[in-house]
Every structure is written in structure tokens, then in C-alpha cells.
Design a protein around this motif. Structure first.
Motif, short mmCIF file in Angstrom:
data_model
loop_
_atom_site.label_atom_id
_atom_site.label_comp_id
_atom_site.label_asym_id
_atom_site.label_seq_id
_atom_site.Cartn_x
_atom_site.Cartn_y
_atom_site.Cartn_z
N GLY A 1 0.92 -1.24 -0.04
CA GLY A 1 -0.03 0.17 -0.03
C GLY A 1 0.87 1.18 -0.13
O GLY A 1 0.64 2.32 -0.58
N VAL A 2 1.97 1.32 0.89
CA VAL A 2 2.89 2.50 1.16
C VAL A 2 3.55 2.53 -0.49
O VAL A 2 3.63 3.87 -0.88
CB VAL A 2 3.77 2.42 2.09
CG1 VAL A 2 5.02 3.44 2.25
CG2 VAL A 2 2.98 2.22 3.43
N ILE A 3 3.98 1.44 -1.00
CA ILE A 3 4.74 1.67 -2.32
C ILE A 3 3.78 2.03 -3.26
O ILE A 3 3.92 3.17 -4.02
CB ILE A 3 5.26 0.02 -2.77
CG1 ILE A 3 6.32 -0.27 -1.90
CG2 ILE A 3 5.89 0.34 -4.02
CD1 ILE A 3 7.01 -1.58 -2.03
N ALA A 4 2.61 1.70 -3.33
CA ALA A 4 1.68 2.10 -4.45
C ALA A 4 1.23 3.57 -4.14
O ALA A 4 1.18 4.46 -4.91
CB ALA A 4 0.30 1.39 -4.35
N SER A 5 1.00 4.03 -2.72
CA SER A 5 0.83 5.65 -2.76
C SER A 5 2.04 6.44 -2.93
O SER A 5 2.04 7.58 -3.36
CB SER A 5 0.24 5.97 -1.38
OG SER A 5 1.37 5.70 -0.39
N LEU A 6 3.32 5.80 -2.78
CA LEU A 6 4.64 6.59 -2.99
C LEU A 6 4.58 7.02 -4.56
O LEU A 6 4.86 7.90 -5.12
CB LEU A 6 5.80 6.05 -2.58
CG LEU A 6 6.00 6.04 -0.92
CD1 LEU A 6 7.08 5.08 -0.77
CD2 LEU A 6 6.50 7.42 -0.63
N ARG A 7 4.52 5.66 -5.39
CA ARG A 7 4.53 5.90 -6.70
C ARG A 7 4.00 4.64 -7.36
O ARG A 7 4.32 3.47 -7.37
CB ARG A 7 5.78 5.53 -7.28
CG ARG A 7 5.70 6.30 -8.70
CD ARG A 7 7.23 6.18 -9.35
NE ARG A 7 7.14 6.47 -10.88
CZ ARG A 7 6.67 5.52 -11.60
NH1 ARG A 7 6.58 4.32 -11.21
NH2 ARG A 7 6.92 5.95 -12.88
N PRO A 8 2.40 4.78 -7.73
CA PRO A 8 1.62 3.61 -8.00
C PRO A 8 2.30 2.91 -9.38
O PRO A 8 2.43 3.51 -10.29
CB PRO A 8 0.41 4.30 -8.26
CG PRO A 8 0.23 5.76 -8.04
CD PRO A 8 1.78 6.02 -7.72
N ALA A 9 2.21 1.43 -9.18
CA ALA A 9 2.88 0.73 -10.19
C ALA A 9 2.08 0.90 -11.45
O ALA A 9 2.46 0.76 -12.53
CB ALA A 9 2.98 -0.92 -9.74
N ALA A 10 0.81 1.54 -11.14
CA ALA A 10 -0.26 1.63 -12.23
C ALA A 10 0.30 2.69 -13.17
O ALA A 10 -0.04 2.49 -14.39
CB ALA A 10 -1.65 1.97 -11.62
N LEU A 11 1.14 3.73 -12.47
CA LEU A 11 1.61 4.58 -13.53
C LEU A 11 2.39 3.91 -14.52
O LEU A 11 2.27 4.58 -15.78
CB LEU A 11 2.58 5.64 -12.83
CG LEU A 11 1.87 6.78 -12.46
CD1 LEU A 11 2.70 7.84 -11.60
CD2 LEU A 11 1.36 7.58 -13.86
N ASP A 12 2.96 2.94 -14.51
CA ASP A 12 3.84 2.24 -15.34
C ASP A 12 3.01 1.63 -16.38
O ASP A 12 3.57 1.50 -17.73
CB ASP A 12 4.68 0.91 -14.97
CG ASP A 12 5.60 1.53 -13.61
OD1 ASP A 12 6.18 2.76 -14.06
OD2 ASP A 12 6.02 0.90 -12.90
N ALA A 13 1.74 1.56 -16.32
CA ALA A 13 0.82 0.98 -17.18
C ALA A 13 0.09 2.23 -17.88
O ALA A 13 -0.80 1.76 -18.68
CB ALA A 13 0.01 0.00 -16.67
N GLY A 14 0.55 3.28 -17.75
CA GLY A 14 0.06 4.45 -18.46
C GLY A 14 -0.94 5.39 -17.57
O GLY A 14 -1.39 4.70 -16.39
N ILE A 15 -1.34 6.71 -17.91
CA ILE A 15 -1.97 7.43 -17.18
C ILE A 15 -3.38 6.81 -16.97
O ILE A 15 -3.96 7.13 -15.58
CB ILE A 15 -2.03 8.76 -17.90
CG1 ILE A 15 -2.70 9.79 -16.85
CG2 ILE A 15 -2.55 8.81 -19.22
CD1 ILE A 15 -2.07 10.03 -15.53
N GLY A 16 -3.87 6.09 -18.02
CA GLY A 16 -5.49 5.64 -17.86
C GLY A 16 -5.48 4.75 -16.74
O GLY A 16 -6.44 4.75 -15.84
N ALA A 17 -4.50 3.78 -16.67
CA ALA A 17 -4.32 2.67 -15.82
C ALA A 17 -4.35 3.12 -14.30
O ALA A 17 -5.08 2.84 -13.24
CB ALA A 17 -3.45 1.83 -15.90
N ALA A 18 -3.30 4.36 -14.18
CA ALA A 18 -3.10 5.11 -12.89
C ALA A 18 -4.41 5.81 -12.39
O ALA A 18 -4.56 5.69 -11.03
CB ALA A 18 -2.07 5.94 -13.21
N LEU A 19 -5.10 6.50 -13.19
CA LEU A 19 -6.28 7.13 -12.84
C LEU A 19 -7.19 6.07 -12.32
O LEU A 19 -8.14 6.24 -11.54
CB LEU A 19 -6.92 8.06 -13.96
CG LEU A 19 -5.97 9.30 -14.34
CD1 LEU A 19 -6.82 9.95 -15.36
CD2 LEU A 19 -5.42 9.87 -13.09
N GLU A 20 -7.53 4.87 -13.06
CA GLU A 20 -8.44 3.94 -12.61
C GLU A 20 -7.99 3.35 -11.28
O GLU A 20 -9.01 3.15 -10.48
CB GLU A 20 -8.05 2.49 -13.62
CG GLU A 20 -9.48 2.56 -14.63
CD GLU A 20 -9.13 1.58 -15.71
OE1 GLU A 20 -8.74 0.48 -15.57
OE2 GLU A 20 -9.31 1.95 -16.92
#
Ligand code: ATP
Ligand code: MG
Length: 377
Positions: free
Chosen positions: A226-245
Motif C-alpha cells: 500500500g505504501v509503495i503504491a501511494s508513493l508511486r503507484p505501479a499503475a503509472l507504469d501501465a499508463g495514465i489511464g490505468a493510474a487514474l483507474e
């Protein structure tokens, strides 16, 4: 005869009174001019300076001899680019209205350097060729403005560096946590399991403890993820759309407000800087919605134009007056700085009772840091 004499005496008395009044008025005007609080000069449309007080002479650094010898011409004092404007704009306007609201221009000093001034002018009579000008030296004010602009730019630069450093730091901590802490926790879990397998049969109490330990490690791993995700969500690596999701899904854990997401182009690829800025703006906007809006719905929209992307976070909550909160707000100010760093524009549209919309335009081909201001409406 007596009546004639009496009437002549009355006229002469009246004349004396008028003369004295005139003299008093002139003394007052002279006093005003000689007080030298402001530069004053008398001019004609041909470009001459006919009279001037000491304050004006000081501003342009000429002396009275220059004035007496006719060497002082306002047209010669005016640098060419300002003179062009005087001739094409101010003089024609002045000839019609008889006066000009104060405007800024520059004069040459005697040594050729320039002095910025504020000047207001009026003709003495309608259609006349002569008039008076009031001149204020703006040198100190311009210097102060320059210093202020410099420190504002410096502040912006510092903020920009701080934001970049913070993002780098977050990335670093996330990586360390993932690689080091993650591996250690995995190893811990494996050893606890091995303990249970190796000695569990003979020592049931140890098996129980080993199981508890495994559960504890599992929990810790969840927290770390959870902490890692809030620091820099891995979703960002999959693109902005995934990160916003991911952000919308996180937000929707809170049942009070429904978050909808509309991404026009699922395959939109942004560079890391832009993706992080949009991500952080949405993150802060959603935090604000949860904390302040009491909204039932919030919609995130991401669209693309040929040369920019447009993000909107709109809620139907209680809204607020953006101008009233500007000084104390760090979340909104942080959003602004991030967007400006990439040459973008951010608008906050809100008023009490009418929800809030945050709209960001981010150019896709921005190279330098030319920034525009945040607009609050
Ligand atoms: N969506 C919103 N609905 C209603 N009010 C809002 C909304 N967003 C911001 N505000 C108001 O604007 C103020 C400033 O917001 P900002 O995010 O800058 O600061 P903050 O949330 O109070 O503190 P922080 O610095 O932790 O973000 C808030 O205190 C709140 O009053
Ligand atoms: Mg906030």
C-alpha cells in the motif's frame, strides 16, 4: 460728476480685489510647482519644453540653463519607440480630448540613460497648442518590481526543484521498499513456513506461533504494498489511464461519494513528468473532495486535443470561494506549481453551493518553463 467719480472708485476697488485674487491664485500655483513634489513642465505640440520645475529637471538630469537656452525638447527626450507611440496614439487622442490619463513612458536623461516615468497631460484650453504635464519618476518602483519578479521566479524555480526532488525521493523509497524490505519479508515468510513444516508436528505450539508469524508477515506485506503504491503507484507504469483507474478504485472504497472515470483514449501515452503531474493533481483533488466537498459524485475526465491533454475533476459538492482560500491553501497551490512547471494552465471553478471543477490543460509539446497563472473563477 460725483456719481461718475464714485463709480470709477468702485471699479478701481473691484479691480484691486480681482488683481489681488489673481495674485493669490498665482502664488498658490507657483507654490505647487515649486514644491517639487512632482515633475511639472509646460509643453507645446511642436515638442518644446517651455517651462519646467526643478523636480522635472532632476528627473531628466538637465539644468535650468539647458531649459533657458531652449535645449530641452520633450520630443528629443523621448526614445524613438515611445515617440512613435506618442505621435501615432497619444497626440491625436490628446488633440480630441484635451487631456490624457496617466500613462507610462521613458525619457532620455542628459547622459543618454533612460528614466521610466508616469505622465499625465492636459492642454490649457480646448484646441490649444500648449499644456501642462505632471511627471513621476518610476525608477525605484521599477527596480522594486524587478526585484519582486526575480524573487517570484526564484520561488517558482525552488518549488519546481522541490517537487522534482520529492518525486525522485518517492521513487527511490518505493524502489528500496520493494526490493529490500519486500525481499526480506518474503524470506521471513518462507522461514516461518519452514519452521512450521520442520518442527510443527512435534511442537504444536511452535506451529501455531509460526502460523501467526506468517499471518503477521502477510499483513506487513500488504501494508508495504500500500505504501509503495501511494508513493508511486505501479499503475503509472501501465499508463495514465490505468493510474487514474487505480485512483478512482481507491477512492470508491469510500461509500459516501461515487467516483466515475472517463478516459477518451485508453492508449494515451504521456511522458513520465506529465503522467505524474496529472496523477498528483487528481490525487489531491480527490483528497479534497473526500475532505471538504460532501459530494455525492465526482467525475474525472481525461481528453486529448491535437497538442494538449485536458483533465477535469468535477464534483457536485458544497463548493467554496477559491479567492477566499487562496492564501492558506497548499494543496491547490501545489497543483498549480506542478502544472505550471510543465507550461500548463489550471483553472479552479467553484462557488459556495455549486460544486467544484478543476480543469488542467497540459501542452504535449512543451519544452521550456514559460508559465501562465492559475485562474480562479
Ligand atoms: N472540492 C472541494 N469542495 C469544497 N471545498 C474545497 C474543495 N477543494 C478545496 N476546497 C476548499 O479549498 C481549501 C483549500 O484547499 P487545499 O487543498 O489547497 O488545502 P487543504 O485541503 O485545506 O489543505 P492541504 O494543504 O492539506 O491540501 C480547502 O480548505 C477547502 O476549504
Ligand atoms: Mg487539500
Amino acid at each position: 460728476m460725483l456719481r461718475l467719480l464714485a463709480s470709477q472708485a468702485a471699479t478701481s476697488l473691484e479691480n484691486t480685489r480681482l488683481y489681488r485674487e489673481l495674485e493669490q491664485r498665482e502664488t498658490k500655483i507657483r507654490r505647487l510647482v515649486d514644491a517639487n513634489i512632482i515633475g511639472i513642465f509646460i509643453w507645446d505640440f511642436e515638442g518644446h519644453v517651455l517651462e519646467a520645475n526643478d523636480a522635472f529637471l532632476r528627473i531628466v538630469d538637465y539644468d535650468r540653463e539647458d531649459l533657458m537656452a531652449g535645449r530641452l525638447r520633450w520630443m528629443d527626450l523621448t526614445p524613438p519607440e515611445w515617440l512613435a507611440r506618442d505621435l501615432s496614439q497619444w497626440i491625436p487622442q490628446h488633440k480630441v480630448t484635451g487631456r490624457l490619463e496617466p500613462f507610462e513612458k521613458e525619457y532620455f536623461r542628459k547622459d543618454g540613460s533612460r528614466v521610466p516615468v508616469l505622465i499625465g497631460v492636459a492642454t490649457f484650453e480646448a484646441g490649444g497648442n500648449e499644456g501642462v504635464a505632471f511627471v513621476l519618476d518610476l525608477t525605484e518602483r521599477k527596480k522594486a518590481e524587478h526585484r519582486l519578479r526575480e524573487s517570484y521566479e526564484m520561488l517558482r524555480e525552488l518549488t519546481s526543484r522541490r517537487e522534482t526532488a520529492r518525486e525522485e525521493e518517492r521513487k527511490h523509497i518505493a524502489r528500496e521498499m520493494h526490493d529490500d524490505l519486500g525481499q526480506h519479508l518474503t524470506a521471513l515468510r518462507m522461514r516461518a513456513s519452514m519452521l512450521a513444516v520442520q518442527f510443527g508436528k512435534d511442537l504444536p505450539a511452535l506451529a501455531e506461533q509460526a502460523q501467526a508469524l506468517t499471518a503477521l508477515v502477510d499483513n506487513t506485506m500488504r501494508v508495504v504494498r500500500g505504501v509503495i503504491a501511494s508513493l508511486r503507484p505501479a499503475a503509472l507504469d501501465a499508463g495514465i489511464g490505468a493510474a487514474l483507474e487505480w485512483l478512482a478504485a481507491e477512492f470508491n472504497r469510500n461509500p459516501r461519494t461515487v467516483c466515475r472515470l472517463r478516459v477518451q483514449d485508453e492508449n494515451l501515452v504521456l511522458n513520465e513528468d506529465r503522467a505524474i503531474v496529472l496523477f498528483r493533481v487528481v490525487q489531491e483533488a480527490l483528497t479534497n473532495v473526500a475532505r471538504h466537498a460532501a459530494a455525492s459524485q465526482v467525475t474525472i475526465t481525461l481528453e486529448r486535443t491535437p497538442d494538449s491533454c485536458v483533465l477535469e475533476v468535477r464534483d457536485d459538492g458544497q463548493g467554496f470561494d477559491p479567492l477566499a482560500t487562496r492564501k492558506r491553501s497548499f494543496g491547490l497551490a501545489g497543483m498549480e506549481e506542478r502544472v505550471l512547471m510543465l507550461g500548463g494552465r489550471i483553472v479552479v471553478v467553484s462557488s459556495p453551493g455549486n460544486g467544484c471543477a478543476i480543469i488542467v490543460h497540459l501542452p504535449l509539446f512543451h519544452e521550456t518553463g514559460d508559465a501562465t497563472d492559475m485562474i480562479y473563477t
